[in-house]
Enzyme design. Structure first.
Site: not given
Length: 117
Positions: A9-10
């Protein structure tokens, strides 16, 4: 086989995934949140990229006490690994490794050159 290391999710990882998908580059994903990086892989990253493997701008790094930061700045790879293995989000993202590929971070121009696209 090309392996991209990071966290799903970066935002930087999302750009990297988009690049790979957009150029039909086959890869495997090593998710730091689901797997523990081996000491051999960590030491390989340090050998290739040096201390830039440690993301000093990360929230994780900033929460460390001074003693931990000193260990991460040292040349004691086993001690560094012990700190990193339980805090993998302190590693710069993404790290991409393959037969003829070694990239750290997402720089679209560098990626175009490395992959010839």
């Amino acid at each position: 086989m090309l392996i991209i290391y990071g966290i799903n999710n970066c935002n930087t990882m999302k750009k990297a995934f988009g690049f790979l998908k957009g150029h039909n580059i086959t890869h495997e994903f090593f998710d730091y949140k689901k797997s523990v990086l081996s000491q051999d892989d960590f030491e390989k990253f340090i050998t290739i990229f040096g201390k830039q493997v440690i993301n000093k701008q990360s929230t994780t790094y900033r929460k460390f006490d001074d003693e931990t930061k000193e260990i991460l700045a040292s040349d004691d790879l086993p001690a560094m690994y012990e700190m990193v293995k339980n805090n993998l989000s302190v590693l710069k993202r993404p790290i991409v490794m393959g037969d003829d590929v070694a990239l750290i971070g997402f720089d679209e121009n560098k990626w175009h050159k490395m992959f010839g696209v």
